[in-house]
Scaffold this active site. Structure first.
Site, PDB file in Angstrom:
ATOM      1  N   LYS A  71     -14.426 -40.638 -15.605  1.00 40.80           N
ATOM      2  CA  LYS A  71     -14.551 -42.016 -15.157  1.00 40.80           C
ATOM      3  C   LYS A  71     -14.922 -42.883 -16.354  1.00 40.80           C
ATOM      4  CE  LYS A  71     -13.991 -41.227 -10.691  1.00 40.80           C
ATOM      5  NZ  LYS A  71     -13.216 -40.001 -10.913  1.00 40.80           N
TER       6      LYS A  71
ATOM      7  N   SER B 245      -7.760 -41.322  -9.584  1.00 42.52           N
ATOM      8  CA  SER B 245      -8.863 -42.267  -9.586  1.00 42.52           C
ATOM      9  C   SER B 245      -8.902 -43.103 -10.852  1.00 42.52           C
ATOM     10  CB  SER B 245     -10.191 -41.525  -9.418  1.00 42.52           C
ATOM     11  OG  SER B 245     -10.382 -40.649 -10.504  1.00 42.52           O
TER      12      SER B 245
END
Lengths: 165, 157
Positions: free
Chosen positions: B86, B39
Site C-alpha cells: 500500500k 487494491s
C-alpha cells in the site's frame, strides 16, 4: 609474490563466506542478544550487574508456533527502532483478565498480549495494548551468560489468561 | 574419478555460495515480489492480466527514511502470514482526514497510515487503523515486469 597474493585472496574469500553464512544464520535461524533493563527480573538481569545474554531462535517464525509463556523479542509498536523482550501472556482469540480495568479484554486475531515478569517496572501491553504478531522477531530459549545462570528459559507457574468456552 | 568428484564438489560449493549470498541480499537489501489483487490499481495490476512484478528495496529500513507517497510492503497486523502493498499517506505525528469518519485522525508515534490507490477495493488503514512502522518490510521502487510497464514507482497516485 603471485603465490602470496593468491593465498591472501583465498583467506579473504573464506572469511567473506563465513561472514555471509553467519549473517544469514543470525537473520533467519538463531542469534544472541543482550538483555537490558529489569522488566523481566528475576528471569533476566535479576541484579544490577552485567546484562544477561540470551539465545534467540527464529524457527518459531516459520509457522508462528508460539505458546503462552514464551519469551519473545519484538519490535516496539511505538518506536520501530527499539526491540523489547517480554513474555506472551495471551494469544489471538484469548480473553484476558485485566485487574486495572476490572474487565475482560479480547485479544484480536493476529495479535498477542505481552507482559514483563517484573510488573512494577515493565513497559508492555498494559501500556501499548496487544501487539501484532508480525512484530515478533524471535523466541528466547536459553540464557547463555553469565555462566552461573546458563539454562533453559521456561514458562512461569501462573497463567493470568482466562479462556471462555 | 577423483578429478570428477573434486569438480562436482567445487561446483556444489559455488552454487551454495551464490545461494547464500542471494538469500542474504534478498533478506536485507532488495528483492522482487509479485503484486496480487487490484487494491493498487492503476499503479499496479491495472487490468486482469498477469500480475506485475516489482522491485523492493530494504535500505529504507536502516534509518526508516520513508516519505509520504512511498509504496511499501508490510506484514498485515491482523494476519502475520500475509504481506500487503500500500501507499503511505500519513507519517507519525500527522493528522489525516478520513472521509468516512468525517473527522481528523491522529497518527501516533511509530505508526503510519497506508491506503491503496484503488480506494474502492482496498483493505488498508481505513479498516486496520494506523500500522506500526516496524511491520514494514521494504519499499517498492520499480515495476520490472511486464516489459511495457517497466519504470519507477513515484510518490504520486
Amino acid at each position: 609474490m603471485g603465490g602470496t597474493r593468491a593465498f591472501l585472496r583465498d583467506i579473504a574469500k573464506k572469511y567473506f563466506a563465513v561472514g555471509i553464512v553467519g549473517v544469514t544464520v543470525s537473520d533467519r535461524y538463531a542469534s544472541v542478544v543482550s538483555v537490558r533493563g529489569s522488566s523481566m527480573s528475576p528471569t533476566f538481569n535479576p541484579g544490577t550487574n552485567a546484562n544477561d545474554y540470551v539465545l534467540v531462535e527464529k524457527f518459531c517464525l516459520q509457522n508462528y508456533r508460539l505458546s503462552h509463556g514464551d519469551v519473545v523479542i519484538f519490535c516496539s509498536p511505538i518506536n520501530h527502532k527499539e526491540n523489547h523482550i517480554k513474555r506472551i501472556v495471551a494469544l489471538p482469540g484469548d480473553w484476558m483478565g485485566n485487574d486495572a480495568l476490572d474487565d475482560l479484554l479480547y485479544v484480536p486475531e493476529g495479535h498477542c498480549w505481552v507482559e514483563g515478569d517484573n510488573s512494577a517496572s515493565s513497559l508492555d501491553s498494559r501500556s501499548f495494548g496487544p501487539i501484532p504478531m508480525g512484530l515478533i522477531s524471535g523466541r528466547v530459549t536459553h540464557i547463555i551468560w553469565p555462566p552461573h545462570r546458563i539454562g533453559r528459559v521456561g514458562r512461569p507457574d501462573n497463567h493470568r489468561e482466562l479462556r471462555l468456552p
